[in-house]
Design an enzyme around this catalytic site. Sequence first.
Site, PDB file in Angstrom:
ATOM      1  N   GLY A 106      43.930  -3.439 -26.714  1.00  0.00           N
ATOM      2  CA  GLY A 106      44.434  -2.872 -27.973  1.00  0.00           C
ATOM      3  C   GLY A 106      44.482  -3.885 -29.108  1.00  0.00           C
ATOM      4  O   GLY A 106      44.464  -3.497 -30.288  1.00  0.00           O
ATOM      5  N   GLU A 109      41.017  -3.989 -30.475  1.00  0.00           N
ATOM      6  CA  GLU A 109      40.844  -2.693 -31.145  1.00  0.00           C
ATOM      7  C   GLU A 109      41.585  -2.651 -32.485  1.00  0.00           C
ATOM      8  O   GLU A 109      41.124  -2.049 -33.445  1.00  0.00           O
ATOM      9  CB  GLU A 109      41.336  -1.569 -30.211  1.00  0.00           C
TER      10      GLU A 109
HETATM   11  N1  CAA Z   1      51.388  -5.574 -21.762  1.00  0.00           N
HETATM   12  C1  CAA Z   1      52.645  -5.864 -21.392  1.00  0.00           C
HETATM   13  N2  CAA Z   1      53.108  -7.130 -21.297  1.00  0.00           N
HETATM   14  C2  CAA Z   1      52.247  -8.117 -21.587  1.00  0.00           C
HETATM   15  C3  CAA Z   1      50.925  -7.879 -21.975  1.00  0.00           C
HETATM   16  C4  CAA Z   1      50.493  -6.530 -22.064  1.00  0.00           C
HETATM   17  N3  CAA Z   1      49.256  -6.184 -22.462  1.00  0.00           N
HETATM   18  N4  CAA Z   1      50.303  -9.064 -22.175  1.00  0.00           N
HETATM   19  C5  CAA Z   1      51.229 -10.023 -21.930  1.00  0.00           C
HETATM   20  N5  CAA Z   1      52.386  -9.443 -21.575  1.00  0.00           N
HETATM   21  C6  CAA Z   1      53.663 -10.125 -21.217  1.00  0.00           C
HETATM   22  C7  CAA Z   1      53.576 -10.713 -19.823  1.00  0.00           C
HETATM   23  O1  CAA Z   1      53.893  -9.732 -18.848  1.00  0.00           O
HETATM   24  C8  CAA Z   1      54.630 -11.798 -19.911  1.00  0.00           C
HETATM   25  O2  CAA Z   1      55.904 -11.215 -19.782  1.00  0.00           O
HETATM   26  P1  CAA Z   1      57.065 -11.962 -18.917  1.00  0.00           P
HETATM   27  O3  CAA Z   1      57.272 -13.276 -19.624  1.00  0.00           O
HETATM   28  O4  CAA Z   1      58.221 -11.027 -19.032  1.00  0.00           O
HETATM   29  O5  CAA Z   1      56.518 -12.133 -17.546  1.00  0.00           O
HETATM   30  C9  CAA Z   1      54.502 -12.287 -21.350  1.00  0.00           C
HETATM   31  O6  CAA Z   1      53.838 -11.246 -22.079  1.00  0.00           O
HETATM   32  C10 CAA Z   1      53.661 -13.544 -21.477  1.00  0.00           C
HETATM   33  O7  CAA Z   1      52.417 -13.279 -20.855  1.00  0.00           O
HETATM   34  P2  CAA Z   1      51.788 -14.256 -19.742  1.00  0.00           P
HETATM   35  O8  CAA Z   1      52.857 -14.928 -18.974  1.00  0.00           O
HETATM   36  O9  CAA Z   1      50.785 -13.446 -18.965  1.00  0.00           O
HETATM   37  O10 CAA Z   1      51.048 -15.311 -20.697  1.00  0.00           O
HETATM   38  P3  CAA Z   1      49.793 -16.234 -20.344  1.00  0.00           P
HETATM   39  O11 CAA Z   1      49.662 -17.168 -21.483  1.00  0.00           O
HETATM   40  O12 CAA Z   1      49.867 -16.747 -18.948  1.00  0.00           O
HETATM   41  O13 CAA Z   1      48.531 -15.197 -20.346  1.00  0.00           O
HETATM   42  C11 CAA Z   1      47.195 -13.427 -21.256  1.00  0.00           C
HETATM   43  C12 CAA Z   1      48.148 -14.609 -21.543  1.00  0.00           C
HETATM   44  C13 CAA Z   1      45.879 -13.939 -20.646  1.00  0.00           C
HETATM   45  C14 CAA Z   1      46.911 -12.739 -22.583  1.00  0.00           C
HETATM   46  C15 CAA Z   1      47.869 -12.453 -20.254  1.00  0.00           C
HETATM   47  O14 CAA Z   1      49.177 -12.159 -20.733  1.00  0.00           O
HETATM   48  C16 CAA Z   1      47.140 -11.145 -20.079  1.00  0.00           C
HETATM   49  O15 CAA Z   1      46.132 -11.093 -19.388  1.00  0.00           O
HETATM   50  N6  CAA Z   1      47.662 -10.050 -20.711  1.00  0.00           N
HETATM   51  C17 CAA Z   1      47.080  -8.753 -20.578  1.00  0.00           C
HETATM   52  C18 CAA Z   1      45.794  -8.635 -21.374  1.00  0.00           C
HETATM   53  C19 CAA Z   1      45.185  -7.254 -21.188  1.00  0.00           C
HETATM   54  O16 CAA Z   1      44.749  -6.898 -20.104  1.00  0.00           O
HETATM   55  N7  CAA Z   1      45.148  -6.452 -22.281  1.00  0.00           N
HETATM   56  C20 CAA Z   1      44.630  -5.129 -22.245  1.00  0.00           C
HETATM   57  C21 CAA Z   1      45.714  -4.152 -22.001  1.00  0.00           C
HETATM   58  S1  CAA Z   1      45.108  -2.504 -21.731  1.00  0.00           S
HETATM   59  C22 CAA Z   1      44.857  -1.851 -23.280  1.00  0.00           C
HETATM   60  O17 CAA Z   1      45.002  -2.506 -24.287  1.00  0.00           O
HETATM   61  C23 CAA Z   1      44.481  -0.409 -23.259  1.00  0.00           C
HETATM   62  C24 CAA Z   1      44.114   0.209 -24.533  1.00  0.00           C
HETATM   63  O18 CAA Z   1      43.041  -0.004 -25.063  1.00  0.00           O
HETATM   64  C25 CAA Z   1      44.980   1.210 -25.113  1.00  0.00           C
END
Ligand code: CAA
Length: 256
Positions: A106, A109
Amino acid sequence: MILFEKKGFVGVLTISRPEALNALNSATLDELYARCEEIKNDPELRCLIITGAGKAFVAGADIAEMRGLTKAEGYEFGMRGHRAFSALENLEIPVIAAVNGYALGGGCELALCADIRIASERAKFGQPEVGLGITPGFGGTQRLVRTVNRAVAMGMILTGKVINAEKALEIGLVTKVVPGEQLMDEAMAIANAIAQNAPIAVRNAKKAMRRRYLDALDADLEAEAKLFGDCFETEDQQMAMTAFVEKTEKKPFTGK
Ligand code: CAA
């Protein structure tokens, strides 16, 4: 969760939920929509910059919120995103995305809704949704393919691989990459250059340039929401999102 300030003719909108890397939940999407409606009705504004607070631009839609959705709720969540994102994209004034960090799912996007994108050297772009058992759901399947070439968009969405700012420049997803500390100055310089020009002419030029881009976009976004919704309640979606939320290892996908 959405901060807004005015600097002369330029508005700066900041997604601010840094504890979740600015992940977009329903409340944030609704706030974004409401802010865009206010901006739409502000006759003083001539350009808008959108950015994120902290180390992320936006790390995607909120996975914790999406994890337990039914197919129908998935569709509604997608449509909720479309309402907010289309309100941003359809502003008459130009929108610049200043991508300060992670722009994933997102987040990528959201940046695609802007007319011009610039990035910090630290920025990362990607559509990793297929690795979570879903499709992009906030317009990625439609706006990315209208922005970069089709095979490049296919590659990004179907592999889910994350790219760095240099690669984003190479494929035309962003127009400039600058050191992080210069990002907002650079965005303001572009915004001020736009704001110096005749407002009616700027708005009309934007409108004229978007005619082909907008062709069938609304219907295509709705089709995306249906396909996005259909991915919910599958074993793969539930397994992958549970693994993210519970910080456990993902199992191999089964197609169920
Ligand atoms: N949703 C919910 N929580 C999220 C999030 C997400 N997309 N991305 C990060 N967070 C949260 C983590 O759960 C974490 O929370 P806690 O501290 O409570 O555990 C906090 O943010 C910090 O994140 P990380 O500890 O994971 O941070 P990092 O620096 O180790 O990693 C990252 C960063 C690589 C961006 C990793 O957070 C990640 O992979 N995030 C998800 C990315 C992703 O897959 N995005 C796509 C989502 S699906 C979507 O977007 C669908 C759509 O089109 C509508």
